[in-house]
Design a protein around this motif. Structure first.
Motif, PDB file in Angstrom:
ATOM      1  N   GLY A  19       0.785  -1.231   0.000  1.00  0.00           N
ATOM      2  CA  GLY A  19       0.000   0.000   0.000  1.00  0.00           C
ATOM      3  C   GLY A  19       0.816   1.279   0.000  1.00  0.00           C
ATOM      4  N   LYS A  20       2.030   1.218   0.533  1.00  0.00           N
ATOM      5  CA  LYS A  20       2.845   2.427   0.640  1.00  0.00           C
ATOM      6  C   LYS A  20       3.706   2.692  -0.597  1.00  0.00           C
ATOM      7  N   ASP A  21       3.744   1.731  -1.516  1.00  0.00           N
ATOM      8  CA  ASP A  21       4.667   1.831  -2.659  1.00  0.00           C
ATOM      9  C   ASP A  21       4.022   2.565  -3.839  1.00  0.00           C
ATOM     10  N   ILE A  22       4.070   3.891  -3.783  1.00  0.00           N
ATOM     11  CA  ILE A  22       3.432   4.740  -4.802  1.00  0.00           C
ATOM     12  C   ILE A  22       3.947   4.378  -6.199  1.00  0.00           C
ATOM     13  N   ASP A  23       5.274   4.188  -6.320  1.00  0.00           N
ATOM     14  CA  ASP A  23       5.873   3.902  -7.628  1.00  0.00           C
ATOM     15  C   ASP A  23       5.360   2.588  -8.215  1.00  0.00           C
ATOM     16  N   ALA A  24       5.147   1.589  -7.353  1.00  0.00           N
ATOM     17  CA  ALA A  24       4.632   0.297  -7.828  1.00  0.00           C
ATOM     18  C   ALA A  24       3.237   0.480  -8.426  1.00  0.00           C
ATOM     19  N   PHE A  25       2.409   1.300  -7.793  1.00  0.00           N
ATOM     20  CA  PHE A  25       1.072   1.566  -8.330  1.00  0.00           C
ATOM     21  C   PHE A  25       1.176   2.248  -9.694  1.00  0.00           C
ATOM     22  N   ALA A  26       2.042   3.250  -9.788  1.00  0.00           N
ATOM     23  CA  ALA A  26       2.200   3.968 -11.058  1.00  0.00           C
ATOM     24  C   ALA A  26       2.683   3.020 -12.161  1.00  0.00           C
ATOM     25  N   ARG A  27       3.632   2.136 -11.806  1.00  0.00           N
ATOM     26  CA  ARG A  27       4.153   1.173 -12.789  1.00  0.00           C
ATOM     27  C   ARG A  27       3.062   0.235 -13.295  1.00  0.00           C
ATOM     28  N   GLU A  28       2.266  -0.297 -12.372  1.00  0.00           N
ATOM     29  CA  GLU A  28       1.200  -1.242 -12.760  1.00  0.00           C
ATOM     30  C   GLU A  28       0.174  -0.564 -13.671  1.00  0.00           C
ATOM     31  N   VAL A  29      -0.150   0.696 -13.352  1.00  0.00           N
ATOM     32  CA  VAL A  29      -1.103   1.430 -14.197  1.00  0.00           C
ATOM     33  C   VAL A  29      -0.510   1.619 -15.591  1.00  0.00           C
ATOM     34  N   ARG A  30       0.760   2.027 -15.641  1.00  0.00           N
ATOM     35  CA  ARG A  30       1.397   2.313 -16.940  1.00  0.00           C
ATOM     36  C   ARG A  30       1.508   1.063 -17.813  1.00  0.00           C
ATOM     37  N   LYS A  31       1.642  -0.103 -17.186  1.00  0.00           N
ATOM     38  CA  LYS A  31       1.700  -1.368 -17.934  1.00  0.00           C
ATOM     39  C   LYS A  31       0.421  -1.611 -18.717  1.00  0.00           C
ATOM     40  N   ARG A  32      -0.668  -0.991 -18.263  1.00  0.00           N
ATOM     41  CA  ARG A  32      -1.983  -1.243 -18.869  1.00  0.00           C
ATOM     42  C   ARG A  32      -2.432  -0.071 -19.721  1.00  0.00           C
ATOM     43  N   SER A  33      -1.485   0.490 -20.421  1.00  0.00           N
ATOM     44  CA  SER A  33      -1.757   1.623 -21.297  1.00  0.00           C
ATOM     45  C   SER A  33      -2.861   1.271 -22.287  1.00  0.00           C
ATOM     46  N   GLY A  34      -3.800   2.170 -22.470  1.00  0.00           N
ATOM     47  CA  GLY A  34      -4.865   1.933 -23.435  1.00  0.00           C
ATOM     48  C   GLY A  34      -6.104   1.299 -22.836  1.00  0.00           C
ATOM     49  N   SER A  35      -6.065   0.956 -21.544  1.00  0.00           N
ATOM     50  CA  SER A  35      -7.273   0.374 -20.956  1.00  0.00           C
ATOM     51  C   SER A  35      -7.748   1.193 -19.756  1.00  0.00           C
ATOM     52  N   THR A  36      -8.819   0.720 -19.140  1.00  0.00           N
ATOM     53  CA  THR A  36      -9.393   1.382 -17.973  1.00  0.00           C
ATOM     54  C   THR A  36      -9.049   0.550 -16.740  1.00  0.00           C
ATOM     55  N   VAL A  37      -8.512   1.227 -15.742  1.00  0.00           N
ATOM     56  CA  VAL A  37      -7.992   0.566 -14.544  1.00  0.00           C
ATOM     57  C   VAL A  37      -8.590   1.247 -13.312  1.00  0.00           C
ATOM     58  N   LEU A  38      -8.921   0.466 -12.295  1.00  0.00           N
ATOM     59  CA  LEU A  38      -9.362   1.016 -11.016  1.00  0.00           C
ATOM     60  C   LEU A  38      -8.255   0.829  -9.989  1.00  0.00           C
ATOM     61  N   VAL A  39      -7.904   1.898  -9.294  1.00  0.00           N
ATOM     62  CA  VAL A  39      -6.906   1.855  -8.226  1.00  0.00           C
ATOM     63  C   VAL A  39      -7.613   2.107  -6.902  1.00  0.00           C
ATOM     64  N   ILE A  40      -7.388   1.230  -5.927  1.00  0.00           N
ATOM     65  CA  ILE A  40      -7.942   1.415  -4.584  1.00  0.00           C
ATOM     66  C   ILE A  40      -6.783   1.615  -3.624  1.00  0.00           C
ATOM     67  N   GLY A  41      -6.675   2.829  -3.105  1.00  0.00           N
ATOM     68  CA  GLY A  41      -5.576   3.175  -2.218  1.00  0.00           C
ATOM     69  C   GLY A  41      -6.060   3.702  -0.883  1.00  0.00           C
ATOM     70  N   HIS A  42      -5.298   4.644  -0.339  1.00  0.00           N
ATOM     71  CA  HIS A  42      -5.539   5.164   1.008  1.00  0.00           C
ATOM     72  C   HIS A  42      -5.543   6.688   0.983  1.00  0.00           C
ATOM     73  N   SER A  43      -5.982   7.277   2.096  1.00  0.00           N
ATOM     74  CA  SER A  43      -6.085   8.741   2.158  1.00  0.00           C
ATOM     75  C   SER A  43      -4.746   9.405   1.840  1.00  0.00           C
ATOM     76  N   ASN A  44      -3.648   8.744   2.220  1.00  0.00           N
ATOM     77  CA  ASN A  44      -2.322   9.347   2.013  1.00  0.00           C
ATOM     78  C   ASN A  44      -1.596   8.811   0.778  1.00  0.00           C
ATOM     79  N   THR A  45      -2.282   7.995  -0.053  1.00  0.00           N
ATOM     80  CA  THR A  45      -1.621   7.493  -1.268  1.00  0.00           C
ATOM     81  C   THR A  45      -2.343   7.837  -2.567  1.00  0.00           C
TER      82      THR A  45
END
Length: 147
Positions: A72-98
């Protein structure tokens, strides 16, 4: 250019500091299904907290998806996973501070951290591999209004 749509929410409501959803949170998780199930979500990326798991569960079941679970604390990991899915729709579930740092990490605007009592924010980040305006943000709300 290739366009991606990233939906970002904080996990739904919880009681105090418990790592699980309250009744209001379970109701909000159902509202999340209603708000997003027709949006074409192809992947759900969530934090490893129980409250994020419970927020994702109903939608994942409705869409037949297995969420991708990250530290949950790894902001860069979230950004990387989103970028891997270029061209599609992705839902991210995080926290108030992320959630807002993830938006910034993806090239979106810098926003204040989500307030402790706020659970109703639904951010829609349109990412485009184009020179002008690479990231456009729409701020929506869903479920019962937070105080």
């Amino acid at each position: 250019g290739v366009q991606s749509t990233v939906l970002l929410v904080r996990h739904a409501d919880r009681e105090g500091t418990l790592d699980e959803l309250s009744q209001a949170g379970r109701t909000r998780a159902q509202a999340l299904v209603h708000a997003t199930e027709r949006s074409g979500v192809k992947a759900i990326i969530r934090s490893d907290a129980v409250r994020a798991e419970q927020t994702a569960q109903l939608l994942a079941t409705a869409l037949g998806l297995t969420p991708i679970v990250l530290d949950g604390k790894d902001i860069d990991a979230f950004a990387r996973e989103v970028r891997k899915r270029s061209g599609s729709t992705v839902l991210v579930i995080g926290h108030s501070n992320t959630v807002t740092p993830i938006i910034a990490a993806l090239g979106g605007p810098t926003l204040p951290q989500i307030g402790d009592a706020e659970f109703d924010n639904l951010y829609v980040l349109h990412l485009c591999r184009c020179s002008r305006n690479p990231a456009r943000l729409t701020h929506l709300q869903y479920g019962a209004p937070s105080p």
